[in-house]
Motif scaffolding. Structure first.
Motif, PDB file in Angstrom:
ATOM      1  N   GLU A  35       0.832  -1.204   0.000  1.00 51.22           N
ATOM      2  CA  GLU A  35       0.000   0.000   0.000  1.00 51.22           C
ATOM      3  C   GLU A  35       0.872   1.261   0.000  1.00 51.22           C
ATOM      4  N   LYS A  36       1.921   1.241   0.793  1.00 52.61           N
ATOM      5  CA  LYS A  36       2.835   2.384   0.851  1.00 52.61           C
ATOM      6  C   LYS A  36       3.658   2.494  -0.434  1.00 52.61           C
ATOM      7  N   LEU A  37       4.163   1.353  -0.921  1.00 52.72           N
ATOM      8  CA  LEU A  37       5.054   1.375  -2.086  1.00 52.72           C
ATOM      9  C   LEU A  37       4.329   1.744  -3.372  1.00 52.72           C
ATOM     10  N   LYS A  38       3.033   1.528  -3.442  1.00 54.43           N
ATOM     11  CA  LYS A  38       2.275   1.916  -4.634  1.00 54.43           C
ATOM     12  C   LYS A  38       2.137   3.431  -4.769  1.00 54.43           C
ATOM     13  N   LYS A  39       2.543   4.169  -3.733  1.00 51.97           N
ATOM     14  CA  LYS A  39       2.478   5.633  -3.762  1.00 51.97           C
ATOM     15  C   LYS A  39       3.857   6.260  -3.961  1.00 51.97           C
ATOM     16  N   ILE A  40       4.872   5.409  -4.110  1.00 55.78           N
ATOM     17  CA  ILE A  40       6.251   5.864  -4.333  1.00 55.78           C
ATOM     18  C   ILE A  40       6.665   5.456  -5.739  1.00 55.78           C
ATOM     19  N   PHE A  41       7.371   6.353  -6.440  1.00 58.76           N
ATOM     20  CA  PHE A  41       7.684   6.084  -7.846  1.00 58.76           C
ATOM     21  C   PHE A  41       9.157   6.367  -8.163  1.00 58.76           C
ATOM     22  N   ILE A  56       8.154   4.813 -15.731  1.00 54.16           N
ATOM     23  CA  ILE A  56       7.995   5.145 -14.313  1.00 54.16           C
ATOM     24  C   ILE A  56       7.376   3.937 -13.611  1.00 54.16           C
ATOM     25  N   PHE A  57       8.102   3.404 -12.630  1.00 49.82           N
ATOM     26  CA  PHE A  57       7.647   2.246 -11.851  1.00 49.82           C
ATOM     27  C   PHE A  57       7.171   2.705 -10.476  1.00 49.82           C
ATOM     28  N   ASP A  58       6.193   1.983  -9.925  1.00 48.56           N
ATOM     29  CA  ASP A  58       5.882   2.223  -8.515  1.00 48.56           C
ATOM     30  C   ASP A  58       6.796   1.345  -7.656  1.00 48.56           C
ATOM     31  N   GLY A  59       6.684   1.476  -6.351  1.00 53.67           N
ATOM     32  CA  GLY A  59       7.599   0.788  -5.444  1.00 53.67           C
ATOM     33  C   GLY A  59       7.424  -0.708  -5.379  1.00 53.67           C
ATOM     34  N   THR A  60       6.365  -1.238  -6.031  1.00 51.14           N
ATOM     35  CA  THR A  60       6.211  -2.691  -6.107  1.00 51.14           C
ATOM     36  C   THR A  60       6.791  -3.246  -7.408  1.00 51.14           C
ATOM     37  N   GLY A  61       7.363  -2.353  -8.245  1.00 50.12           N
ATOM     38  CA  GLY A  61       7.966  -2.792  -9.498  1.00 50.12           C
ATOM     39  C   GLY A  61       7.021  -2.818 -10.686  1.00 50.12           C
ATOM     40  N   GLU A  62       5.834  -2.235 -10.532  1.00 50.70           N
ATOM     41  CA  GLU A  62       4.875  -2.190 -11.637  1.00 50.70           C
ATOM     42  C   GLU A  62       5.031  -0.897 -12.435  1.00 50.70           C
ATOM     43  N   PRO A  63       5.097  -0.978 -13.777  1.00 56.37           N
ATOM     44  CA  PRO A  63       5.168   0.243 -14.583  1.00 56.37           C
ATOM     45  C   PRO A  63       3.820   0.958 -14.600  1.00 56.37           C
ATOM     46  N   VAL A  64       3.848   2.284 -14.424  1.00 57.57           N
ATOM     47  CA  VAL A  64       2.598   3.053 -14.398  1.00 57.57           C
ATOM     48  C   VAL A  64       2.504   4.053 -15.548  1.00 57.57           C
ATOM     49  N   THR A 485      14.914  -4.963 -17.808  1.00 53.15           N
ATOM     50  CA  THR A 485      16.108  -4.123 -17.927  1.00 53.15           C
ATOM     51  C   THR A 485      15.857  -2.766 -17.293  1.00 53.15           C
ATOM     52  N   ALA A 486      14.744  -2.137 -17.648  1.00 55.75           N
ATOM     53  CA  ALA A 486      14.395  -0.850 -17.050  1.00 55.75           C
ATOM     54  C   ALA A 486      14.143  -0.992 -15.554  1.00 55.75           C
ATOM     55  N   LEU A 487      13.525  -2.094 -15.150  1.00 56.12           N
ATOM     56  CA  LEU A 487      13.253  -2.318 -13.729  1.00 56.12           C
ATOM     57  C   LEU A 487      14.544  -2.393 -12.925  1.00 56.12           C
ATOM     58  N   GLY A 488      15.588  -3.007 -13.486  1.00 51.21           N
ATOM     59  CA  GLY A 488      16.860  -3.104 -12.778  1.00 51.21           C
ATOM     60  C   GLY A 488      17.442  -1.742 -12.430  1.00 51.21           C
ATOM     61  N   ALA A 489      17.366  -0.807 -13.374  1.00 46.73           N
ATOM     62  CA  ALA A 489      17.868   0.552 -13.114  1.00 46.73           C
ATOM     63  C   ALA A 489      17.026   1.250 -12.060  1.00 46.73           C
ATOM     64  N   ALA A 490      15.715   1.015 -12.091  1.00 46.62           N
ATOM     65  CA  ALA A 490      14.835   1.594 -11.076  1.00 46.62           C
ATOM     66  C   ALA A 490      15.157   1.020  -9.696  1.00 46.62           C
TER      67      ALA A 490
END
Length: 554
Positions: A35-41, A56-64, A485-490
């Motif tokens: 819940e907290k990580l979905k509000k961090i990008f 742009i990923f949220d804190g759970t690793g999902e692209p938004v 690949t993009a997730l790794g940099a995030a």
């Protein structure tokens, strides 16, 4: 491997269906505060060989939110491959602007983007004037082979046989060192800048960081250890530049502005964006693209491996905190370096020059298909390759063969041959080379891989992944979210600014809805296919004579 309890799937099925992987994480023990990580990008710049993306990923690793732009590929002569350095920066700025506006339109705020990470094509080499910040030549891209003649000369130079033990890389057309040496030998403005002590060198990450930080004004000139390990200038054991390596390439540190080597994850080493919609946001992570994909696949334990099917194909195998120098045609490289009191983690790597670019060749040059994703349908229009084997050596053959004088060659063409046979042989070429790399990794490491994690554009093809499983004889593990690949940099950037604090947290990211392709042919059949591929590789040698391969201007 037996097909125990699995549905029967034909390897000729146009859309073989993988089976769901059991959840790796027990939700009842989930330590992520979703819940907290979905509000961090976190933003991720993914600067690849043919296109640039900002995700742009949220804190759970999902692209938004994301945007992608393809840029021009320049081929001035046969075997030459260049990019416009300024066009690369422009594509990044446009992607950031458009993806962030979409992010805002979706109801988010820029203040919630905590940092930006960068991942990039690696050996591609840029040089610019330290005093003006202007590039002095096009970027020479990593698959470029104009340096074949130079490489042959360097292999005869005293000390050549000692290089790989120091830097982990064999002499080939691949690393940045020979690209820089070629520019110094052939491009007068580059040589003049070097002689006058105003030549700045960098791989693409360095060029991006320099420009996003405002160019000459801030003069941020850094690279991370994963990118530095691709130049042949860095000692793999000390993760610092090595005088012996620089001297071998006849380079004077006093005349050449080399980027400072820093860890891949850092809250302050990479500066911040100095213009555009995200002005002021910190850049906190930087990883070469293949290292970034390993991080995005959570390859944090020794023995884990991933294969990325992009323009080329790259297989990385985590070997832990001590480098393993290959004796079977592979590269030793830095997998990732998260700084602090942590030691760098190393990997064995096998690089295939042509993967997705082989599919684009069939589309753009031969007109076989209208879109890349249609390759699977065309390949599935026939039962098998019809006896065709396509050695896609457009840039020679990379690991584990390192055959510089090969050219793309199709064997077994008869009047029976259709486009579908060649399409299938194109997909199989990448799968065969992956098998050769895995065999070499087993010999170097002493361990046999039990499962291969995959990502990249060609991994979207069920037929290709089923073929891969059949040829390597072990399961292939594909994530649902394949922007690894993009997730790794995030992840590297988020780790630096405390979005995540422990590796244990990261292991839960991008593990949902993964799919498994089990081998569905006999081991003997897979071996028979691979043996024929080996014969084709041996027969494709020697297509370039010395005059064709010397890299001189015509």
């Amino acid at each position: 491997m037996a097909n125990q309890g699995l549905p029967e799937v034909s390897s000729q099925d146009p859309n073989p269906q993988p089976v769901p992987k059991e959840q790796l994480i027990d939700d009842s023990q989930n330590i992520l505060d979703e819940e907290k990580l979905k509000k961090i990008f976190i933003g991720s710049i993914d600067q690849g060989t043919t296109s640039t993306r900002f995700i742009i990923f949220d804190g759970t690793g999902e692209p938004v939110a994301q945007h992608q732009i393809e840029f021009n590929q320049r081929y001035p002569q046969s075997g030459w491959h260049e990019h416009d350095p300024k066009e690369i920066i422009s594509s990044i700025e446009q992607c950031i602007d458009r993806a962030t506006n979409l992010f805002i339109d979706n109801g988010h705020e820029i203040a919630d983007i905590k940092a930006v990470g960068i991942t990039n094509q690696r050996e591609t080499t840029v040089v610019w004037d330290t005093e003006t910040g202007e590039p002095l030549y096009n970027a020479i891209a990593w698959p470029d082979t104009r340096t074949k003649g130079l490489v042959r000369e360097l292999k005869d130079r005293k000390g050549a046989d000692e290089l790989q033990n120091i830097c982990g890389l064999p002499l080939s057309t691949y690393p940045s060192s020979v690209k820089l040496r070629w520019m110094l030998d052939h491009i007068e403005p580059v040589r003049k800048a070097y002689d006058e002590g105003r030549l700045s060198f960098g791989t693409i990450d360095t060029w991006i960081l320099y420009n996003l930080n405002g160019g000459k004004k801030a003069d941020v000139h850094v690279t991370d250890t994963t990118n530095a390990s691709r130049t042949m200038f860095m000692n793999l054991h000390t993760v610092q530049y090595d005088d012996k390596l620089l001297e071998f390439f006849q380079l004077d540190r006093k005349k050449l502005n080399l980027p400072k080597i820093v860890p891949s994850s850092s809250p302050d080493a990479f500066g911040s964006l100095q213009s555009g919609i995200l002005k002021g946001v910190r850049i906190a992570g930087c990883l070469g693209d293949q290292s970034s994909a390993l991080v995005g696949q959570q390859g944090f334990t020794p023995g884990s491996a991933k294969n990325t099917y992009g323009t080329g194909c790259f297989l990385l195998y985590n070997v832990g905190e001590k480098p393993v120098i290959s004796t079977h045609g592979l590269l030793a490289t830095v997998a990732y370096d998260f700084g602090g009191k942590r030691k760098p983690v190393y990997a064995l790597e096998g690089s295939i020059a042509v993967a997705g670019s082989g599919v684009k060749f069939l589309m753009n040059n031969m007109g076989f298909i209208t879109h890349s994703h249609k390759i699977s349908d065309l390949a599935a229009s026939v039962r098998d390759n019809g006896g065709c084997v396509f050695v896609t050596a457009f840039s020679g053959l990379f690991a584990p063969y390192w055959i510089d004088d090969a050219k793309g060659t199709i064997f077994g063409i008869t009047q029976f041959t259709e486009r579908g046979h060649i399409a299938r042989a194109t997909l199989e070429a990448t799968c065969f080379q992956t098998r050769a790399i895995l065999d070499a990794m087993e010999l170097d490491s002493g361990h046999k891989l039990s499962m291969l994690a995959v990502d990249g554009g060609m991994s979207n093809s069920n037929l290709c992944m089923q073929t891969q499983a059949n040829i390597i004889g072990i399961p292939v593990d594909r994530p649902a979210m394949r922007e690894t690949t993009a997730l790794g940099a995030a992840i590297a950037a988020g780790f630096a600014v405390d979005v995540w604090k422990e590796f244990e947290e990261l292991k839960e990211i991008n593990q949902k809805d993964r799919m498994i392709f089990e081998p569905n042919v006999s081991k003997d059949e897979g071996e028979k296919m691979f043996k024929k591929w080996g014969r084709a590789v041996e027969m494709c040698r020697g297509w370039l004579d010395a005059d064709e391969a010397n890299g001189e201007f015509s």
